[in-house]
Design a protein around this motif. Structure first.
Motif, PDB file in Angstrom:
ATOM      1  N   ALA A 318       5.767  -8.197  -3.182  1.00  0.00           N
ATOM      2  CA  ALA A 318       6.908  -9.089  -3.381  1.00  0.00           C
ATOM      3  C   ALA A 318       6.594 -10.207  -4.369  1.00  0.00           C
ATOM      4  O   ALA A 318       7.511 -10.736  -5.017  1.00  0.00           O
ATOM      5  CB  ALA A 318       7.351  -9.686  -2.045  1.00  0.00           C
ATOM      6  N   LYS A 319       5.340 -10.577  -4.490  1.00  0.00           N
ATOM      7  CA  LYS A 319       4.952 -11.616  -5.450  1.00  0.00           C
ATOM      8  C   LYS A 319       4.805 -11.063  -6.865  1.00  0.00           C
ATOM      9  O   LYS A 319       4.734 -11.837  -7.827  1.00  0.00           O
ATOM     10  CB  LYS A 319       3.646 -12.277  -5.007  1.00  0.00           C
ATOM     11  CG  LYS A 319       3.806 -13.173  -3.792  1.00  0.00           C
ATOM     12  CD  LYS A 319       2.545 -13.947  -3.459  1.00  0.00           C
ATOM     13  CE  LYS A 319       1.527 -13.083  -2.769  1.00  0.00           C
ATOM     14  NZ  LYS A 319       0.369 -13.894  -2.269  1.00  0.00           N
ATOM     15  N   ASP A 320       4.772  -9.752  -6.991  1.00  0.00           N
ATOM     16  CA  ASP A 320       4.531  -9.132  -8.303  1.00  0.00           C
ATOM     17  C   ASP A 320       5.748  -8.390  -8.836  1.00  0.00           C
ATOM     18  O   ASP A 320       6.027  -8.416 -10.031  1.00  0.00           O
ATOM     19  CB  ASP A 320       3.352  -8.165  -8.183  1.00  0.00           C
ATOM     20  CG  ASP A 320       3.007  -7.496  -9.494  1.00  0.00           C
ATOM     21  OD1 ASP A 320       2.525  -8.205 -10.398  1.00  0.00           O
ATOM     22  OD2 ASP A 320       3.219  -6.273  -9.611  1.00  0.00           O
ATOM     23  N   LEU A 341      10.463 -12.408  -4.191  1.00  0.00           N
ATOM     24  CA  LEU A 341      10.449 -13.528  -3.253  1.00  0.00           C
ATOM     25  C   LEU A 341      11.590 -14.529  -3.463  1.00  0.00           C
ATOM     26  O   LEU A 341      11.773 -15.424  -2.635  1.00  0.00           O
ATOM     27  CB  LEU A 341       9.107 -14.269  -3.324  1.00  0.00           C
ATOM     28  CG  LEU A 341       7.955 -13.603  -2.568  1.00  0.00           C
ATOM     29  CD1 LEU A 341       6.653 -14.341  -2.810  1.00  0.00           C
ATOM     30  CD2 LEU A 341       8.246 -13.559  -1.072  1.00  0.00           C
ATOM     31  N   VAL A 342      12.372 -14.378  -4.536  1.00  0.00           N
ATOM     32  CA  VAL A 342      13.527 -15.269  -4.676  1.00  0.00           C
ATOM     33  C   VAL A 342      14.661 -14.848  -3.752  1.00  0.00           C
ATOM     34  O   VAL A 342      15.600 -15.612  -3.522  1.00  0.00           O
ATOM     35  CB  VAL A 342      14.051 -15.320  -6.139  1.00  0.00           C
ATOM     36  CG1 VAL A 342      12.940 -15.738  -7.090  1.00  0.00           C
ATOM     37  CG2 VAL A 342      14.680 -13.991  -6.555  1.00  0.00           C
ATOM     38  N   MET A 349      12.226 -10.693   5.953  1.00  0.00           N
ATOM     39  CA  MET A 349      11.384  -9.608   6.453  1.00  0.00           C
ATOM     40  C   MET A 349       9.912 -10.013   6.482  1.00  0.00           C
ATOM     41  O   MET A 349       9.209  -9.793   7.487  1.00  0.00           O
ATOM     42  CB  MET A 349      11.584  -8.353   5.597  1.00  0.00           C
ATOM     43  CG  MET A 349      12.953  -7.721   5.770  1.00  0.00           C
ATOM     44  SD  MET A 349      13.149  -6.129   4.915  1.00  0.00           S
ATOM     45  CE  MET A 349      13.318  -6.679   3.219  1.00  0.00           C
ATOM     46  N   LEU A 350       9.449 -10.608   5.412  1.00  0.00           N
ATOM     47  CA  LEU A 350       8.037 -11.002   5.359  1.00  0.00           C
ATOM     48  C   LEU A 350       7.717 -12.082   6.390  1.00  0.00           C
ATOM     49  O   LEU A 350       6.657 -12.037   7.041  1.00  0.00           O
ATOM     50  CB  LEU A 350       7.679 -11.489   3.956  1.00  0.00           C
ATOM     51  CG  LEU A 350       7.669 -10.416   2.871  1.00  0.00           C
ATOM     52  CD1 LEU A 350       7.497 -11.052   1.495  1.00  0.00           C
ATOM     53  CD2 LEU A 350       6.552  -9.396   3.119  1.00  0.00           C
ATOM     54  N   LEU A 351       8.614 -13.040   6.542  1.00  0.00           N
ATOM     55  CA  LEU A 351       8.352 -14.109   7.505  1.00  0.00           C
ATOM     56  C   LEU A 351       8.404 -13.603   8.939  1.00  0.00           C
ATOM     57  O   LEU A 351       7.632 -14.060   9.792  1.00  0.00           O
ATOM     58  CB  LEU A 351       9.349 -15.254   7.304  1.00  0.00           C
ATOM     59  CG  LEU A 351       9.113 -16.111   6.055  1.00  0.00           C
ATOM     60  CD1 LEU A 351      10.283 -17.054   5.833  1.00  0.00           C
ATOM     61  CD2 LEU A 351       7.816 -16.897   6.179  1.00  0.00           C
ATOM     62  N   GLN A 414      10.162  -1.410   3.789  1.00  0.00           N
ATOM     63  CA  GLN A 414      11.455  -1.730   3.187  1.00  0.00           C
ATOM     64  C   GLN A 414      11.297  -2.710   2.031  1.00  0.00           C
ATOM     65  O   GLN A 414      12.038  -2.637   1.043  1.00  0.00           O
ATOM     66  CB  GLN A 414      12.385  -2.325   4.259  1.00  0.00           C
ATOM     67  CG  GLN A 414      13.812  -2.543   3.813  1.00  0.00           C
ATOM     68  CD  GLN A 414      14.603  -1.243   3.717  1.00  0.00           C
ATOM     69  OE1 GLN A 414      14.159  -0.214   4.202  1.00  0.00           O
ATOM     70  NE2 GLN A 414      15.766  -1.295   3.097  1.00  0.00           N
ATOM     71  N   VAL A 415      10.356  -3.631   2.138  1.00  0.00           N
ATOM     72  CA  VAL A 415      10.125  -4.592   1.060  1.00  0.00           C
ATOM     73  C   VAL A 415       9.780  -3.864  -0.237  1.00  0.00           C
ATOM     74  O   VAL A 415      10.186  -4.270  -1.331  1.00  0.00           O
ATOM     75  CB  VAL A 415       9.001  -5.580   1.446  1.00  0.00           C
ATOM     76  CG1 VAL A 415       8.600  -6.453   0.251  1.00  0.00           C
ATOM     77  CG2 VAL A 415       9.445  -6.466   2.605  1.00  0.00           C
ATOM     78  N   LEU A 416       9.069  -2.764  -0.133  1.00  0.00           N
ATOM     79  CA  LEU A 416       8.673  -2.006  -1.313  1.00  0.00           C
ATOM     80  C   LEU A 416       9.778  -1.093  -1.827  1.00  0.00           C
ATOM     81  O   LEU A 416       9.621  -0.458  -2.883  1.00  0.00           O
ATOM     82  CB  LEU A 416       7.426  -1.162  -1.026  1.00  0.00           C
ATOM     83  CG  LEU A 416       6.080  -1.850  -1.299  1.00  0.00           C
ATOM     84  CD1 LEU A 416       5.824  -2.975  -0.312  1.00  0.00           C
ATOM     85  CD2 LEU A 416       4.942  -0.844  -1.271  1.00  0.00           C
TER      86      LEU A 416
END
Length: 596
Positions: A318-320, A341-342, A349-351, A414-416
């Protein structure tokens, strides 16, 4: 390719600041393990799993284990050398009895190392994990002769161990076991039958495998009251204690399964295999439960471990990864798109995953130290309280950690996005590996039933009342602390929901047992969320104390933000759980079987 970095600093923070590690200094083994030594051991353990074990995770998934025509099984490339290094480094016997070659360090340390090991490579970590469970059962219930013959090699990991319960016709219902044991006249027994789903049941990592097997002696009572426990080695030790004659146990096949491909899950066929009774006749389940309870804590660790490694890789992605623009306008106009991450939902989801991970690790450290308290606390009352806590929390840890661990692996996938579904990124393996933890060592529905049916009413509810009282005491002591006030509301509400749910069960579960069964999973998760909220409150108190002493690190600020997030966005689920369980069993049990 996925990566992993063990959270050593977070573990040490929990020991030092949250759970006051120095108060255990007089316990056996702790004098040799001051906090700086613990940190050094965990740091070295982290290096080992990051450099040696983690690179084999994808290898194990792709290659799996292979059974040969003679019943032998070979593990994936690199596993044998890694396991040899694990044994030679003393990691298997970290908390083992020095009388049998172990290092004699406090058991909690082995639990904490196992988190790192399972994050790095779950399939690999299961080989030593099961061995340690077998050692625990044999230590408590084995005869002096069996201990002297088998524990020296098992404690160090030179020989591995397994747990054999399941048969084709019985899983949860062990009263259906058919494997039979016939006395041989020399103090040993001939065991015949078939066991399935045996993790690490056959492999090439160690020169011998020691199976702990549930079977029924001829003429034994029916049901669970007629089950005995036997020790059956793959090779019978010779006069010098070395592997000698091959015993009558053969791997008939290995399972082709959804995940943990690097662990050999075997069907074992016993044909008059020579074995020895462990403990008393017809008292096999109490002996096996020493191993099973340890295994349930170990499986809880697996839920946290996979949640942690999945989070690390999802956060890095998510940072990349750049996709779309911030809802407020381009965050980086000079770039073709903004990083993930914006987007608020990506952060959600990450939190959610990270807020669970940090509280769950605190919960794990607390219970790992509780194990030592139960053995070595200076007075009987403290030992009893620790035993009560362990019994109450074991099904919660196993059920909640593995349910949420799997769910978190799915969220990280899911983030990916599409890359999460592609094997080379590693996320789909984490999802597949995490799924088994909800099933083995007692499916999570059984954990929930154990909690509401056995653990809550045990000793007149002494354990649950102590836990509710502990949280109430913390809230009462903190009510006038202005700095802590913003973090207490969620826990106060959750505690109220847990109290209401407990009263509802006591009134309605006995009147209609289906009410208890229908409420059990929601109650277990309500309980787990409240316990995680309790952990966050203790973490916040420790952070505020550190900051009051002048420590203003970003890592501490992040913990405060995570605590607020957990309180505001995750703890409210306790209200929904209470509403569901209070609905009772009527709608669940109304449809006739033919309507399904």
């Amino acid at each position: 390719m996925p990566t992993y970095k063990a959270p050593v600093s977070d573990t040490v923070f929990l020991l030092n600041d949250v759970f006051d590690y120095k108060k255990y200094a007089n316990y056996p083994g702790f004098s040799e393990a001051p906090i700086d030594v613990v940190e050094a051991i965990l740091t070295e353990g982290a290096r080992f799993v990051e450099e040696v074990v983690q690179p084999l995770n994808r290898v194990g998934d792709l290659e799996g284990c292979k059974r040969h025509d003679d019943g032998a099984v070979s593990t994936p490339k690199g596993f044998k050398a890694a396991y040899k290094a694990l044994v030679e480094g003393g990691w298997v016997g970290l908390a083992g009895d020095p009388a049998f070659g172990g290092q004699g360090l406090p058991p909690f340390l082995a639990v904490l190392f196992s988190e790192y090991e399972c994050s790095a490579n779950l399939a690999f970590a299961m080989y030593p994990g099961l061995t340690n469970g077998a050692v625990a059962a044999l230590t408590v219930h084995g005869s002096d002769e069996l201990k002297s013959r088998f524990l020296p090699k098992m404690t160090t990991g030179e020989w591995t161990g397994t747990m054999n319960l399941t048969e084709p016709q019985c899983g949860t219902d062990l009263g259906l076991i058919k494997t039979r044991a016939v006395p041989r006249g020399d103090g040993s027994y001939a065991i015949t039958g078939q066991k399935i789903f045996i993790s690490a049941g056959e492999h090439d990592l160690a020169e011998n495998i020691v199976h702990l097997v549930l079977a029924r002696i001829e003429g034994a009572p029916a049901g669970v009251k007629g089950i005995s426990l036997f020790l059956i080695p793959k090779y019978l030790p010779d006069a010098e204690g070395k592997p000698g004659e091959r015993n009558g146990v053969v791997c008939g096949s290995i399972e082709h399964k959804m995940g943990i491909h690097g662990n050999s899950t075997a069907v074992l066929n016993y044909d008059g295999a020579k074995g020895w009774l462990v403990g008393e006749e017809h008292r096999g389940l109490p002996a096996m439960f020493v191993m099973m309870n340890g295994a349930r804590l170990g499986v809880a660790v697996q839920g946290l471990s996979l949640s942690e490694v999945a989070y690390q890789n999802a956060a890095a992605y998510a940072k990349d990864r750049r996709q779309g623009r911030s809802l407020k306008g381009a965050a980086e106009p000079d770039k073709p798109a903004d990083i993930l991450l914006v987007h608020p939902d990506v952060r959600r989801m990450l939190l959610e995953i990270r807020a669970f991970n940090e509280a769950a690790r605190a919960f794990l450290v607390w219970i790992a130290l509780t194990q030592d308290e139960a053995r070595h606390a200076p007075d009987t009352k403290a030992r009893q309280a620790a035993e009560d806590r362990l019994g109450l929390m074991t099904p919660v840890l196993k059920g909640v950690f593995t349910d949420l661990g799997f769910g978190n692996a799915v969220m990280a996938q899911q983030v990916l996005g599409g890359h999460g579904y592609i094997a080379e990124w590693g996320m789909e393996q984490f999802v597949r590996d995490a799924r088994i933890a909800m099933i083995y060592e007692g499916a999570n529905g059984i954990q929930a039933l154990d909690l509401v049916g056995r653990k809550l009413p045990k000793d007149g509810g002494r354990a649950i009342m102590a836990f509710l009282g502990e949280i109430s005491q913390l809230l009462g002591q903190s009510k006038d602390d202005a700095a802590l006030a913003p973090y207490l509301g969620g826990l106060q509400n959750a505690l109220g929901h847990l109290q209401q749910a407990t009263v509802w069960l006591s009134r309605n579960g006995v009147a209609d047992p289906d009410n208890a069964g229908a409420a059990s999973t929601d109650y277990m998760h309500l309980f787990g969320l409240t316990a995680l909220g309790y952990m966050w409150t203790r973490i916040v108190k420790a952070v505020l104390a550190r900051q009051a002493r002048g420590d203003s690190s970003p890592a501490l600020d992040a913990k405060l933000t995570l605590a607020r997030f957990f309180s505001e966005r995750m703890l409210p689920e306790t209200g929904a759980r209470l509403a569901r369980l209070s609905a009772g069993a009527a709608t669940l049990m109304t449809l006739p079987a033919e309507a399904f």
